[in-house]
Motif scaffolding. Sequence first.
Motif, mmCIF file in Angstrom:
data_model
loop_
_atom_site.group_PDB
_atom_site.id
_atom_site.type_symbol
_atom_site.label_atom_id
_atom_site.label_comp_id
_atom_site.label_asym_id
_atom_site.label_seq_id
_atom_site.Cartn_x
_atom_site.Cartn_y
_atom_site.Cartn_z
ATOM 1 N N SER A 3 4.955 3.375 -6.739
ATOM 2 C CA SER A 3 3.583 3.641 -6.356
ATOM 3 C C SER A 3 2.809 4.375 -7.437
ATOM 4 O O SER A 3 1.919 5.161 -7.155
ATOM 5 C CB SER A 3 3.558 4.465 -5.062
ATOM 6 O OG SER A 3 2.565 4.024 -4.200
ATOM 7 N N SER A 161 2.277 2.878 -0.308
ATOM 8 C CA SER A 161 3.209 1.756 -0.431
ATOM 9 C C SER A 161 3.739 1.385 0.941
ATOM 10 O O SER A 161 3.751 2.193 1.876
ATOM 11 C CB SER A 161 4.366 2.123 -1.361
ATOM 12 O OG SER A 161 3.942 2.182 -2.703
ATOM 13 N N ASP A 167 5.293 -7.267 -6.915
ATOM 14 C CA ASP A 167 4.709 -8.606 -6.983
ATOM 15 C C ASP A 167 4.574 -9.021 -8.442
ATOM 16 O O ASP A 167 3.763 -8.474 -9.191
ATOM 17 C CB ASP A 167 3.340 -8.604 -6.294
ATOM 18 C CG ASP A 167 2.787 -10.008 -6.089
ATOM 19 O OD1 ASP A 167 3.225 -10.931 -6.804
ATOM 20 O OD2 ASP A 167 1.913 -10.170 -5.218
ATOM 21 N N THR A 224 -1.855 -2.708 0.194
ATOM 22 C CA THR A 224 -0.910 -3.736 -0.226
ATOM 23 C C THR A 224 -0.307 -4.416 0.995
ATOM 24 O O THR A 224 -0.497 -3.960 2.131
ATOM 25 C CB THR A 224 0.205 -3.111 -1.110
ATOM 26 O OG1 THR A 224 1.008 -4.149 -1.677
ATOM 27 C CG2 THR A 224 1.097 -2.177 -0.307
ATOM 28 N N THR A 225 0.400 -5.502 0.770
ATOM 29 C CA THR A 225 1.027 -6.236 1.856
ATOM 30 C C THR A 225 2.347 -5.583 2.253
ATOM 31 O O THR A 225 2.911 -4.770 1.525
ATOM 32 C CB THR A 225 1.282 -7.694 1.437
ATOM 33 O OG1 THR A 225 1.860 -7.706 0.124
ATOM 34 C CG2 THR A 225 -0.016 -8.478 1.395
ATOM 35 N N TYR A 228 5.694 -4.225 0.102
ATOM 36 C CA TYR A 228 5.372 -4.115 -1.321
ATOM 37 C C TYR A 228 4.858 -2.723 -1.684
ATOM 38 O O TYR A 228 4.299 -2.006 -0.839
ATOM 39 C CB TYR A 228 4.337 -5.168 -1.715
ATOM 40 C CG TYR A 228 4.935 -6.540 -1.910
ATOM 41 C CD1 TYR A 228 5.354 -6.974 -3.166
ATOM 42 C CD2 TYR A 228 5.122 -7.388 -0.820
ATOM 43 C CE1 TYR A 228 5.912 -8.230 -3.334
ATOM 44 C CE2 TYR A 228 5.690 -8.647 -0.987
ATOM 45 C CZ TYR A 228 6.087 -9.060 -2.251
ATOM 46 O OH TYR A 228 6.660 -10.301 -2.412
ATOM 47 N N SER A 230 2.288 -0.127 -3.799
ATOM 48 C CA SER A 230 0.914 -0.111 -4.295
ATOM 49 C C SER A 230 0.884 0.744 -5.558
ATOM 50 O O SER A 230 1.762 1.584 -5.769
ATOM 51 C CB SER A 230 -0.043 0.456 -3.237
ATOM 52 O OG SER A 230 0.295 1.784 -2.911
ATOM 53 N N GLN A 283 -0.948 -6.812 -7.398
ATOM 54 C CA GLN A 283 -1.020 -6.190 -6.068
ATOM 55 C C GLN A 283 -2.001 -6.963 -5.206
ATOM 56 O O GLN A 283 -3.042 -7.410 -5.686
ATOM 57 C CB GLN A 283 -1.461 -4.735 -6.199
ATOM 58 C CG GLN A 283 -1.583 -3.989 -4.870
ATOM 59 C CD GLN A 283 -1.926 -2.525 -5.076
ATOM 60 O OE1 GLN A 283 -1.396 -1.877 -5.986
ATOM 61 N NE2 GLN A 283 -2.812 -1.982 -4.245
ATOM 62 N N PRO A 285 -4.062 -6.465 -1.598
ATOM 63 C CA PRO A 285 -4.400 -5.735 -0.368
ATOM 64 C C PRO A 285 -4.419 -6.656 0.844
ATOM 65 O O PRO A 285 -4.343 -7.880 0.731
ATOM 66 C CB PRO A 285 -5.800 -5.176 -0.667
ATOM 67 C CG PRO A 285 -5.928 -5.216 -2.152
ATOM 68 C CD PRO A 285 -5.140 -6.419 -2.588
#
Length: 306
Positions: A3, A161, A167, A224-225, A228, A230, A283, A285
């Motif tokens: 992160s 995170s 990614d 972030t998804t 994953y 951030s 990244q 979102p």
Amino acid sequence: NRSFSKASGPTQYIFHEEDMNFVDAPTISRVFDEKTMYRNFSSPRGMCLIINNEHFEQMPTRNGTKADKDNLTNLFRCMGYTVICKDNLTGRGMLLTIRDFAKHESHGDSAILVILSHGEENVIIGVDDIPISTHEIYDLLNAANAPRLANKPKIVFVQASRGERRDNGFPVLDSVDGVPAFLRRGWDNRDGPLFNFLGCVRPQVQQVWRKKPSQADILIAYATTAQYVSWRNSARGSWFIQAVCEVFSTHAKDMDVVELLTEVNKKVACGFQTSQGSNILKQMPEMTSRLLKKFYFWPEARNSAV
């Protein structure tokens, strides 16, 4: 290094009022449609709670988070919110603070919650390294637990995170100038009138009781998804919050929150990257919306009122 962006960034940038594009009261009155839009006229617009966790007992210090806090504080003040900042809260402290915020007597037409912290999938981590379920946090804002916020939009921003995955992105063949023409054009007729597609007058009917989901009227914007990390720059702050401040200051006057966050998605996805060895990391979102109408921030200059 989770992160946190390795890339050394330029001098810290702080958002100021002159960076904000405002809308005038007559424009708001002209475009507002009660059936399709949430009311957001109160002065102040509402309350904004920012939880900023920087120093942890065991986990790494979140360098750059002060820039996020300062930028968001100025942004939401410019958009008409009363901003409350709480630093370095434990897991239990976060829950108690959000619970008290949700029950506050001074809420306006909408409410904003921002959480800047470490996290994992479905949890936010307090400075005592205790994880708190995101579901428990969001439940504090629902109509059952926050009756003063019932039927009002609650917008939540989570800069944390959500796992350990990174990614690597994928290669794309870009357009000549880097931005496809359909993205440059924006939306047609943005300043035009908003039509009632039903085209009819609401009949006078007897009022009856009906039920509405208690989880309605909440939107959650994640940096972030799920699963994953951030990324955050030690000088300028996190990628996600940088993008939020830039997009919202420019377009909150005429875009609803879903449009704004779609632009944030694009800016983070296309405009930021960092490296880990020879790997370029990206990244993405994500937002989750339970809104039932369009929500506009409609930031007004201080001498303008509806």
